[in-house]
Design a protein around this motif. Structure first.
Motif, PDB file in Angstrom:
ATOM      1  N   ASP A 314      -1.850   2.181  -1.360  1.00 19.28           N
ATOM      2  CA  ASP A 314      -1.916   1.641  -2.717  1.00 19.28           C
ATOM      3  C   ASP A 314      -1.492   2.676  -3.759  1.00 19.28           C
ATOM      4  O   ASP A 314      -1.499   3.885  -3.501  1.00 19.28           O
ATOM      5  CB  ASP A 314      -3.348   1.200  -3.048  1.00 19.28           C
ATOM      6  N   ASN A 315      -1.139   2.162  -4.918  1.00 18.59           N
ATOM      7  CA  ASN A 315      -0.944   2.979  -6.131  1.00 18.59           C
ATOM      8  C   ASN A 315       0.173   4.010  -6.056  1.00 18.59           C
ATOM      9  O   ASN A 315       0.143   5.020  -6.768  1.00 18.59           O
ATOM     10  CB  ASN A 315      -2.258   3.680  -6.513  1.00 18.59           C
ATOM     11  N   SER A 341       4.415   0.610  -4.807  1.00 15.71           N
ATOM     12  CA  SER A 341       3.749   0.023  -3.636  1.00 15.71           C
ATOM     13  C   SER A 341       3.820  -1.503  -3.637  1.00 15.71           C
ATOM     14  O   SER A 341       4.071  -2.134  -2.599  1.00 15.71           O
ATOM     15  CB  SER A 341       2.274   0.450  -3.589  1.00 15.71           C
ATOM     16  N   SER A 342       3.589  -2.102  -4.797  1.00 16.65           N
ATOM     17  CA  SER A 342       3.566  -3.559  -4.869  1.00 16.65           C
ATOM     18  C   SER A 342       4.897  -4.163  -4.474  1.00 16.65           C
ATOM     19  O   SER A 342       4.951  -5.205  -3.796  1.00 16.65           O
ATOM     20  CB  SER A 342       3.199  -4.015  -6.288  1.00 16.65           C
TER      21      SER A 342
END
Length: 391
Positions: A314-315, A341-342
């Motif tokens: 994440d992040n 990441s997304s």
């Protein structure tokens, strides 16, 4: 290994127009731990000679903690962090003051850079170091670099100035690195043991994999032969030849004479970004890949595509340094991730064409491009000759 006293590597250092010189605490202090001003001035005399001949000198010096022992009435290097920091704080001023006075006798200005690990693990700060050093050199000065022991908050600094010197040599595109210690080079066994011989030349680090290495440095320093060999490994892999010798032999080493041990450099010099990723960067997270992607990345000839990614932490933001790990969780490479990441999660398992159709042409490229990727450890394809050194 070879005994050729006039090796090409030594000739390169003798002809160098920009060189990094690292000197250890034991070469600058007396047995009682106090700064040896006479030894420091003799050392500066040697550097000033080369400077007068048009050679740019970057000096990496130890000795701040040792220099602070006398003024604080400390008999030995302290073991607790707070006292180490106090000694370094006192000693830094004393040390740079003596260097400034010694170089001033030759009309050479000096500039001090005190580094912490944060100055190398963050690329923006790493680049700032390079700009400052480069400008001091352009203005005719000598940059003097030391680890900032006074501000290492948790005691987890570089641990030695040898690594700093190797990273600096690549950063400033030096043509040679001189590592000065209290031993005249690398020997084929413990130097104190009868019958051991100095190894004058090392053409390939794999040649010294069998050599017994020991020692953890002097009573006033933190380095040792292992740290110097690891620094030599960083330097030669980045295209910089190295000479390891004593401070007393510095003049001869800079002239290319047969003193100490000379390590030949590899022909191909990696980019500053690649060296930063391999030896200095602090990764912000991990990208997990499948077996096929792991093999492709480990070949050193392929970018990391989304089709081979199985998970990402994440992040993470675009351009963050990341570790690329195989299905067993072992790090095989480091790189700069191209997307947040997304966005990577939306791409996982998909081909480049599928991604371009779904998310747009801007996303139809590698998650980590080959130009922003560097292999680590044994993934480089070499035997890792220093991995098994006795410490």
């Amino acid at each position: 290994m070879t005994s050729n006293a006039s090796s090409p590597a030594r000739a390169r250092i003798a002809a160098a127009k920009r060189i990094v010189v690292k000197i250890g605490s034991s070469s600058l202090t007396r047995a009682n731990g106090r700064l040896d001003i006479a030894a420091l001035r003799r050392f500066v005399d040697v550097l000033a000679e080369r400077h007068a001949e048009g050679v740019e000198i970057v000096l990496v010096t130890s000795g701040a903690v040792a220099a602070g022992l006398g003024p604080l009435d400390l008999p030995n290097r302290p073991k607790d962090l707070a006292t180490v920091q106090a000694a370094a704080s006192v000693g830094q001023g004393l040390l740079i003051g003596q260097y400034a006075d010694a170089f001033a006798a030759y009309g050479i200005p000096v500039g001090q850079l005190l580094l912490t690990t944060e100055d190398t693990v963050r690329r923006s700060r790493y680049r700032n170091v390079w700009r400052t050093v480069d400008r001091i050199l352009a203005l005719g000065g000598v940059p003097i670099i030391n680890e900032n022991d006074a501000l290492v908050a948790d005691g987890r600094g570089f641990g030695d100035n040898d690594r700093i010197a190797a990273l600096t040599a690549h950063l400033v595109r030096a043509e040679g690195l001189l590592l000065l210690t209290d031993v005249n080079g690398l020997y084929d066994g413990p130097p104190s043991q009868e019958g051991t011989k100095r190894i004058p030349e090392v053409e390939n680090l794999a040649d010294i994999a069998h050599v017994e290495i020991g020692g953890s440095g002097s009573s006033v320093g933190t380095g040792g032969m292992v740290t110097k060999l690891r620094a030599a490994e960083i330097a030669v892999e980045s295209g910089t030849p190295v000479i390891l010798t004593t401070a007393a032999s510095a003049r001869e080493a800079l002239r290319g004479e047969d003193v100490g041990t000379c390590f030949a450099a590899k022909d191909k010099r990696p980019s500053r970004r690649q060296l930063w990723l391999a030896h200095a960067a602090k990764t912000d997270g991990k990208i997990h890949v499948d077996e096929g992607a792991a093999r492709a990345v480990a070949s050193g000839r392929a970018s990391l595509l989304a089709a081979g990614v199985t998970a990402i932490d994440d992040n993470l933001n675009a351009s963050d340094p990341v570790s690329i790990v195989d299905p067993e969780g072992k790090e095989i490479a480091r790189g700069l991730v191209a997307f947040d990441s997304s966005h990577v999660r939306e791409m996982i398992g998909k081909s480049t064409d599928e991604i371009a159709n779904e998310l747009g042409e801007d996303y139809g490229r590698a998650v980590v491009h080959l130009d922003d990727l560097v292999l680590v450890g044994r993934s480089r394809g070499n035997p890792g000759p220093l991995d098994d050194l006795e410490q």
